[in-house]
Design an enzyme around this catalytic site. Structure first.
Site, PDB file in Angstrom:
ATOM      1  N   ASP A  79      99.392 -58.066   8.171  1.00  0.00           N
ATOM      2  CA  ASP A  79     100.419 -57.315   7.423  1.00  0.00           C
ATOM      3  C   ASP A  79     101.081 -56.222   8.254  1.00  0.00           C
ATOM      4  OD1 ASP A  79      99.634 -58.808   5.142  1.00  0.00           O
ATOM      5  OD2 ASP A  79      97.990 -57.399   4.830  1.00  0.00           O
ATOM      6  N   GLU A  80     101.178 -56.409   9.550  1.00  0.00           N
ATOM      7  CA  GLU A  80     101.727 -55.368  10.425  1.00  0.00           C
ATOM      8  C   GLU A  80     103.253 -55.355  10.436  1.00  0.00           C
ATOM      9  OE1 GLU A  80      99.744 -57.821  11.523  1.00  0.00           O
ATOM     10  OE2 GLU A  80      97.884 -56.977  12.310  1.00  0.00           O
ATOM     11  N   LYS A 135     104.940 -58.459  11.355  1.00  0.00           N
ATOM     12  CA  LYS A 135     105.277 -59.452  12.398  1.00  0.00           C
ATOM     13  C   LYS A 135     106.548 -60.214  12.050  1.00  0.00           C
ATOM     14  CE  LYS A 135     101.243 -61.284  11.701  1.00  0.00           C
ATOM     15  NZ  LYS A 135     100.551 -60.246  10.928  1.00  0.00           N
ATOM     16  N   GLY A 166     101.985 -63.959   4.677  1.00  0.00           N
ATOM     17  CA  GLY A 166     103.205 -63.761   3.905  1.00  0.00           C
ATOM     18  C   GLY A 166     104.115 -62.827   4.659  1.00  0.00           C
ATOM     19  N   HIS A 167     105.300 -63.284   4.921  1.00  0.00           N
ATOM     20  CA  HIS A 167     106.253 -62.450   5.635  1.00  0.00           C
ATOM     21  C   HIS A 167     107.346 -61.993   4.692  1.00  0.00           C
ATOM     22  CE1 HIS A 167     105.245 -64.413   9.740  1.00  0.00           C
ATOM     23  NE2 HIS A 167     104.434 -63.443   9.414  1.00  0.00           N
ATOM     24  N   ARG A 192      85.552 -82.810  11.291  1.00  0.00           N
ATOM     25  CA  ARG A 192      86.289 -84.065  11.491  1.00  0.00           C
ATOM     26  C   ARG A 192      86.435 -84.872  10.199  1.00  0.00           C
ATOM     27  NH1 ARG A 192      82.653 -84.691  16.520  1.00  0.00           N
ATOM     28  NH2 ARG A 192      81.480 -83.446  15.048  1.00  0.00           N
ATOM     29  N   GLN A 213      98.233 -63.202  10.357  1.00  0.00           N
ATOM     30  CA  GLN A 213      97.073 -62.286  10.307  1.00  0.00           C
ATOM     31  C   GLN A 213      97.062 -61.378  11.540  1.00  0.00           C
ATOM     32  OE1 GLN A 213      96.094 -65.899   9.620  1.00  0.00           O
ATOM     33  NE2 GLN A 213      96.918 -65.390   7.636  1.00  0.00           N
ATOM     34  N   ARG A 270      97.560 -57.917  -3.980  1.00  0.00           N
ATOM     35  CA  ARG A 270      96.442 -56.967  -4.021  1.00  0.00           C
ATOM     36  C   ARG A 270      96.807 -55.649  -3.347  1.00  0.00           C
ATOM     37  NH1 ARG A 270      91.553 -60.249  -1.323  1.00  0.00           N
ATOM     38  NH2 ARG A 270      93.230 -60.999   0.009  1.00  0.00           N
TER      39      ARG A 270
HETATM   40  P1  IMP Z   1      91.457 -66.234   4.074  1.00  0.00           P
HETATM   41  O1  IMP Z   1      92.303 -66.238   5.283  1.00  0.00           O
HETATM   42  O2  IMP Z   1      92.217 -66.500   2.800  1.00  0.00           O
HETATM   43  O3  IMP Z   1      90.249 -67.107   4.206  1.00  0.00           O
HETATM   44  O4  IMP Z   1      90.879 -64.752   3.895  1.00  0.00           O
HETATM   45  C1  IMP Z   1      89.944 -64.188   4.813  1.00  0.00           C
HETATM   46  C2  IMP Z   1      90.232 -62.709   5.048  1.00  0.00           C
HETATM   47  O5  IMP Z   1      91.464 -62.584   5.751  1.00  0.00           O
HETATM   48  C3  IMP Z   1      90.394 -61.886   3.765  1.00  0.00           C
HETATM   49  O6  IMP Z   1      89.896 -60.582   3.990  1.00  0.00           O
HETATM   50  C4  IMP Z   1      91.883 -61.842   3.565  1.00  0.00           C
HETATM   51  O7  IMP Z   1      92.278 -60.715   2.812  1.00  0.00           O
HETATM   52  C5  IMP Z   1      92.347 -61.741   5.016  1.00  0.00           C
HETATM   53  N1  IMP Z   1      93.713 -62.246   5.220  1.00  0.00           N
HETATM   54  C6  IMP Z   1      94.110 -63.531   5.294  1.00  0.00           C
HETATM   55  N2  IMP Z   1      95.427 -63.603   5.495  1.00  0.00           N
HETATM   56  C7  IMP Z   1      95.879 -62.339   5.573  1.00  0.00           C
HETATM   57  C8  IMP Z   1      97.154 -61.764   5.821  1.00  0.00           C
HETATM   58  O8  IMP Z   1      98.171 -62.435   6.009  1.00  0.00           O
HETATM   59  N3  IMP Z   1      97.189 -60.407   5.844  1.00  0.00           N
HETATM   60  C9  IMP Z   1      96.104 -59.642   5.668  1.00  0.00           C
HETATM   61  N4  IMP Z   1      94.894 -60.134   5.455  1.00  0.00           N
HETATM   62  C10 IMP Z   1      94.779 -61.473   5.405  1.00  0.00           C
END
Ligand code: IMP
Length: 450
Positions: A13-14, A16, A40-41, A142, A223, A302
């Site tokens: 969420d920086e 990007k 999510g962008h 696999r 991420q 959230r």
């Molecule tokens: P998952 O990627 O849905 O399996 O979630 C694993 C962890 O990564 C959780 O703490 C999520 O909140 C975090 N996470 C996954 N995608 C994002 C993102 O795009 N931004 C911030 N945190 C993320």
């Protein structure tokens, strides 16, 4: 600039999307290399807000080649919905190419993600529940279903049966879930195949040809480094590698094709989901940053956890990614604080000092942030377009980050709009390389440091 990788240098969420979008304007192609619709962008352009989860943000620029690489996990329904939504707004999506080797998030992955979290109870990771972990698990086992399988009914059926067989026990509570009906699952996925067919390609070859031809390709990470499955705060991480090295594996190009690696960091820190966060702010100050920064998830809505900028983690991200440039976003959110603080080291349970990110999970969990106080500023930064427009304290804040990380800042975000940025000399150099000098001329800003 043939190859530039843009990665998150924190916990995701920086911003990007915005940085990629700005670079994409001057590049030829944008490619995603890992993650899925857990990302999510949000991009604001001409007052219109765009939220993309799977399709690279370059799609908003006419004539750019957009690619979803083999390292991405794709929920086909989400991809089709996103394509439809863009088409409805008259965005040309014909340039999108999807790797035939990318893995698909299947209905059972979604159920298993939620069930896994429920089982963990208090220990849950706080996943986005988009099926990301179970999908990557099947890939490694696999047992994955790939995009190319959508085009072959026989293979699709065989593979779905093989993938579901070892999950029989864990899927038993969902026996009556309509999404698990085999016949409709196959029919539905064959329809997805028809609808996506024109976009499916050998994207590794496509990218190789583009790079060989001297095109500028932007590799868009999802991420951030601290959520990396190998290098992040395991097990509170995602199931892929958001670090720059994964740009090669996740697209099928070699490391020599990468020329630059940009790390994106907010001027403060946020994290969603559970896991260690040494510089986290609780109570009022944390709430104030959340409110001012609009820190609510693009994907899940959230509220994000908030904290001061963590320079220990940022230095770690700079090393993991060999960052040659930083993009600092949301500097404007810090306006109005009498003083701002930055985390410059961690203190361990027994008073030990950690200048480097501790590799041991237990140690990390017991660290607290040692903070350095810097002068704040009250001015609104929304109109600043050059470093010299910034208040002295804001400039000094940026200089502190550069000195602590050893990485030059290329770009500073001062508001949500795509024009609300400051390009520094370092950023301009990249743009010059991107499109042979035209870009820099278009930037109507002053570039020297004050
Ligand atoms: P998952 O990627 O849905 O399996 O979630 C694993 C962890 O990564 C959780 O703490 C999520 O909140 C975090 N996470 C996954 N995608 C994002 C993102 O795009 N931004 C911030 N945190 C993320």
């Amino acid at each position: 600039m043939p190859g530039i990788v843009v990665v998150g240098a924190q916990w995701g969420d920086e911003g990007k999307g915005k940085v990629t979008d700005l670079l994409a304007e001057h590049g030829d192609a944008v490619v995603r290399f890992q993650g899925g619709n857990n990302a999510g962008h949000t991009i604001v352009r001409d007052g219109v807000e765009w939220k993309l989860h799977l399709i690279p943000s370059g799609i908003l620029h006419a004539g750019k080649q957009c690619v979803i690489g083999n390292g991405v996990v794709i929920d086909p329904k989400v991809l089709i919905d996103e394509l439809e939504a863009l088409r409805a707004k008259r965005i040309d999506v014909s340039s999108l190419r999807v790797s035939a080797n990318a893995h698909l998030i299947m209905p059972y992955h979604l159920l298993l993600d939620s069930a896994g979290e429920a089982k963990l109870g208090q220990l849950q990771i706080g996943t986005t529940r988009r099926g990301i972990g179970p999908c990557y698990a099947d890939k490694a086992a696999r047992l994955g279903i790939r995009v190319q399988d959508l085009l072959d009914e026989k293979i699709l059926k065989k593979k779905i049966l093989a993938a579901m067989e070892p999950k029989r026990l864990s899927l038993r509570p969902f026996e009556k879930d309509p999404s698990l009906d085999l016949k409709s699952m196959i029919d539905e996925h064959l329809t997805y195949g028809h609808r996506l067919e024109r976009h499916i390609a050998d994207t590794s070859k496509l990218l190789w040809e583009l790079l060989e031809g001297g095109a500028s390709v932007i590799f868009e990470g999802a991420q951030g480094a601290m959520l990396d499955i190998d290098h992040g705060t395991y097990p509170f991480v995602t199931s892929s590698n958001p670090v720059a090295g994964a740009a090669c594996v996740g697209t099928g190009i070699g490391p020599r094709a990468i020329d630059e690696v940009w790390g994106v960091s907010k001027a403060y820190t946020t994290r969603v989901g559970a896991g260690p966060f040494p510089s986290e702010l609780h109570e009022e100050l944390g709430d104030e940053i959340r409110r001012k920064g609009g820190e609510f998830g693009t994907t899940t809505g959230r509220p994000r956890r908030t904290g001061w900028l963590d320079l220990v983690a940022l230095r770690y991200a700079a090393r993991l990614n060999t960052l040659n440039a930083l993009a600092i976003t949301k500097l404007d959110v810090l306006s109005g604080f009498q003083t701002v603080q930055v985390c410059t080291s961690y203190e361990g349970a027994e008073g030990a000092t950690f200048e480097d990110f501790p590799y041991h999970q237990t140690v990390l969990h017991h660290t607290t942030a040692r903070l350095t106080e810097l002068a704040g500023w009250s001015e609104d930064l929304g109109e600043c377009r050059s470093l010299s427009d910034l208040p002295t304290a804001a400039s000094e804040y940026l200089q502190f980050i550069e000195a602590a990380t050893g990485v030059p800042i290329a770009l500073v975000g001062v508001g949500p709009g795509r024009e609300q940025v400051i390009w520094t000399d370092a950023g301009r150099q990249t743009l010059l390389a991107t499109d042979g000098g035209q870009a820099a001329g278009q930037l109507n800003v002053a570039h020297s440091r004050p």
